[in-house]
Design a protein around this motif. Structure first.
Motif, PDB file in Angstrom:
ATOM      1  N   THR A  10     -40.174 -66.121-100.895  1.00 32.92           N
ATOM      2  CA  THR A  10     -39.622 -64.825-101.315  1.00 32.92           C
ATOM      3  C   THR A  10     -40.219 -64.378-102.640  1.00 32.92           C
ATOM      4  N   PHE A  11     -40.305 -65.315-103.598  1.00 33.10           N
ATOM      5  CA  PHE A  11     -40.711 -64.945-104.948  1.00 33.10           C
ATOM      6  C   PHE A  11     -42.108 -65.431-105.338  1.00 33.10           C
ATOM      7  N   VAL A  12     -42.667 -66.404-104.627  1.00 30.67           N
ATOM      8  CA  VAL A  12     -44.010 -66.913-104.960  1.00 30.67           C
ATOM      9  C   VAL A  12     -45.054 -66.273-104.049  1.00 30.67           C
ATOM     10  N   VAL A  13     -44.981 -66.574-102.785  1.00 35.08           N
ATOM     11  CA  VAL A  13     -45.804 -65.884-101.785  1.00 35.08           C
ATOM     12  C   VAL A  13     -44.835 -65.003-100.994  1.00 35.08           C
ATOM     13  N   PRO A  14     -44.837 -63.702-101.211  1.00 36.81           N
ATOM     14  CA  PRO A  14     -43.731 -62.841-100.725  1.00 36.81           C
ATOM     15  C   PRO A  14     -43.759 -62.549 -99.228  1.00 36.81           C
ATOM     16  N   LEU A  15     -43.903 -63.596 -98.426  1.00 31.22           N
ATOM     17  CA  LEU A  15     -43.925 -63.400 -96.984  1.00 31.22           C
ATOM     18  C   LEU A  15     -42.570 -62.950 -96.447  1.00 31.22           C
ATOM     19  N   ALA A  16     -41.496 -63.285 -97.162  1.00 27.98           N
ATOM     20  CA  ALA A  16     -40.160 -62.909 -96.699  1.00 27.98           C
ATOM     21  C   ALA A  16     -40.000 -61.396 -96.593  1.00 27.98           C
ATOM     22  N   PHE A  17     -40.805 -60.644 -97.350  1.00 30.23           N
ATOM     23  CA  PHE A  17     -40.701 -59.189 -97.306  1.00 30.23           C
ATOM     24  C   PHE A  17     -41.387 -58.598 -96.073  1.00 30.23           C
ATOM     25  N   VAL A  18     -42.116 -59.444 -95.325  1.00 28.57           N
ATOM     26  CA  VAL A  18     -42.727 -58.966 -94.079  1.00 28.57           C
ATOM     27  C   VAL A  18     -41.635 -58.579 -93.090  1.00 28.57           C
ATOM     28  N   ASN A  19     -40.679 -59.496 -92.884  1.00 28.89           N
ATOM     29  CA  ASN A  19     -39.605 -59.148 -91.939  1.00 28.89           C
ATOM     30  C   ASN A  19     -38.246 -59.766 -92.260  1.00 28.89           C
ATOM     31  N   TRP A  20     -38.174 -60.890 -92.950  1.00 31.83           N
ATOM     32  CA  TRP A  20     -36.873 -61.507 -93.166  1.00 31.83           C
ATOM     33  C   TRP A  20     -35.898 -60.570 -93.874  1.00 31.83           C
ATOM     34  N   LEU A  21     -36.266 -60.082 -95.039  1.00 30.97           N
ATOM     35  CA  LEU A  21     -35.343 -59.236 -95.812  1.00 30.97           C
ATOM     36  C   LEU A  21     -34.995 -57.935 -95.083  1.00 30.97           C
ATOM     37  N   PRO A  22     -35.974 -57.152 -94.629  1.00 28.27           N
ATOM     38  CA  PRO A  22     -35.595 -55.915 -93.922  1.00 28.27           C
ATOM     39  C   PRO A  22     -34.951 -56.172 -92.566  1.00 28.27           C
ATOM     40  N   ALA A  23     -35.421 -57.193 -91.842  1.00 27.44           N
ATOM     41  CA  ALA A  23     -34.866 -57.455 -90.510  1.00 27.44           C
ATOM     42  C   ALA A  23     -33.420 -57.905 -90.587  1.00 27.44           C
ATOM     43  N   LEU A  24     -33.096 -58.717 -91.589  1.00 28.14           N
ATOM     44  CA  LEU A  24     -31.716 -59.165 -91.716  1.00 28.14           C
ATOM     45  C   LEU A  24     -30.792 -58.015 -92.086  1.00 28.14           C
ATOM     46  N   TYR A  25     -31.311 -57.025 -92.794  1.00 28.56           N
ATOM     47  CA  TYR A  25     -30.510 -55.831 -93.069  1.00 28.56           C
ATOM     48  C   TYR A  25     -30.239 -55.071 -91.770  1.00 28.56           C
ATOM     49  N   VAL A  26     -31.262 -54.942 -90.938  1.00 31.94           N
ATOM     50  CA  VAL A  26     -31.098 -54.258 -89.659  1.00 31.94           C
ATOM     51  C   VAL A  26     -30.099 -55.010 -88.778  1.00 31.94           C
ATOM     52  N   LEU A  27     -30.178 -56.334 -88.805  1.00 34.90           N
ATOM     53  CA  LEU A  27     -29.284 -57.150 -87.978  1.00 34.90           C
ATOM     54  C   LEU A  27     -27.890 -57.283 -88.573  1.00 34.90           C
ATOM     55  N   GLY A  28     -27.717 -56.840 -89.807  1.00 34.10           N
ATOM     56  CA  GLY A  28     -26.417 -56.975 -90.458  1.00 34.10           C
ATOM     57  C   GLY A  28     -26.119 -58.390 -90.896  1.00 34.10           C
TER      58      GLY A  28
END
Length: 254
Positions: A194-212
């Motif tokens: 999330t904070f070093v190699v920001p791969l989490a911004f590819v789909n984890w963070l936005p996708a989890l928002y979509v999924l609630g």
């Protein structure tokens, strides 16, 4: 030129795309086999995991189609064939990406899009304007972030010269990582991507928002809308690394 040459033999091209489609689909078959023995993985249902798989695969499919050829940069640095690109009136990165352009990589994109479409029909989501807007933004921003990782890895090969496997650990390895829920990984690992190699911004963070779903690290919800900013920053840093690599290039000396 490469696209035209590929489409000359249309049957061969169709077979190559189909093969790419089927080979990449094996990743989803593994997930399907897991869910044949369990009702959830990390607290996520099959449809939710398929949504994560589809979003990551579509973003990566776009990047692999456009930048997949940069994996061979290390070979060009070693044999000096990169010299020909340096004397042409076109950006070196564009030439490297276009060289031997693999249109067959459409198979990965199509396979991911198919899984994503199927997951959307199975999920019972409360679609809001924000979520509807976030979905395409997530896919494009994710492709840009993967692209930054591709370019940064290629830039490293100017010095390492034989680091294609190390680059794949972050590109293909990152893809495999994002196809699964973050809850199956250790907390420190999730923080790292999330904070070093920001791969989490590819789909984890936005996708989890979509999924609630809450993010396992406990970050604020509005970070789901920051992938475009993260993508811009990542591309800027990758661009600096690429320019530094090109400036350090000294050919083979022969």
């Amino acid at each position: 030129m490469w696209i035209r040459s590929t489409l000359v033999y249309r049957t061969s091209f169709a077979a190559a795309v189909l093969t790419n489609f089927l080979v990449t689909a094996l990743d989803f078959v593994v997930i399907w086999m897991m869910f044949s023995q369990a009702t959830s993985i990390g607290g996520y249902s099959f449809a939710e995991t398929a949504f994560l798989y589809g979003t990551a695969s579509v973003s990566f499919g776009i990047t692999a189609l456009l930048l997949g050829s940069v994996d061979d940069l290390g070979l060009r640095v070693r044999d000096g064939s990169l010299d020909a690109f340096l004397v042409r009136p076109a950006p070196v990165l564009v030439q490297v990406a276009a060289d031997r352009f693999g249109l067959r990589r459409l198979g990965r994109f199509l396979q991911g899009a198919l899984v994503l479409g199927w997951s959307l029909t199975r999920l019972d989501l409360d679609w809001t304007p924000a979520k509807l807007l976030l979905l395409p933004v997530m896919l494009l921003s994710g492709a840009a972030i993967f692209g930054a990782v591709y370019v940064a890895g290629a830039a490293f090969q100017f010095w390492a010269q034989d680091a294609a496997e190390a680059q794949s650990a972050f590109t293909f390895g990152g893809l495999t990582l994002l196809q699964y829920p973050p809850t199956v990984f250790a907390r420190d690992f999730v923080i790292g991507v999330t904070f070093v190699v920001p791969l989490a911004f590819v789909n984890w963070l936005p996708a989890l928002y979509v999924l609630g779903r809450p993010y396992p690290v406990g970050l604020p919800w509005w970070l789901a809308f920051t992938p475009p900013l993260v993508a811009a920053g990542s591309c800027a840093l990758a661009g600096l690394a690429w320019r530094a690599g090109v400036r350090s290039y000294r050919s083979t000396g022969s």
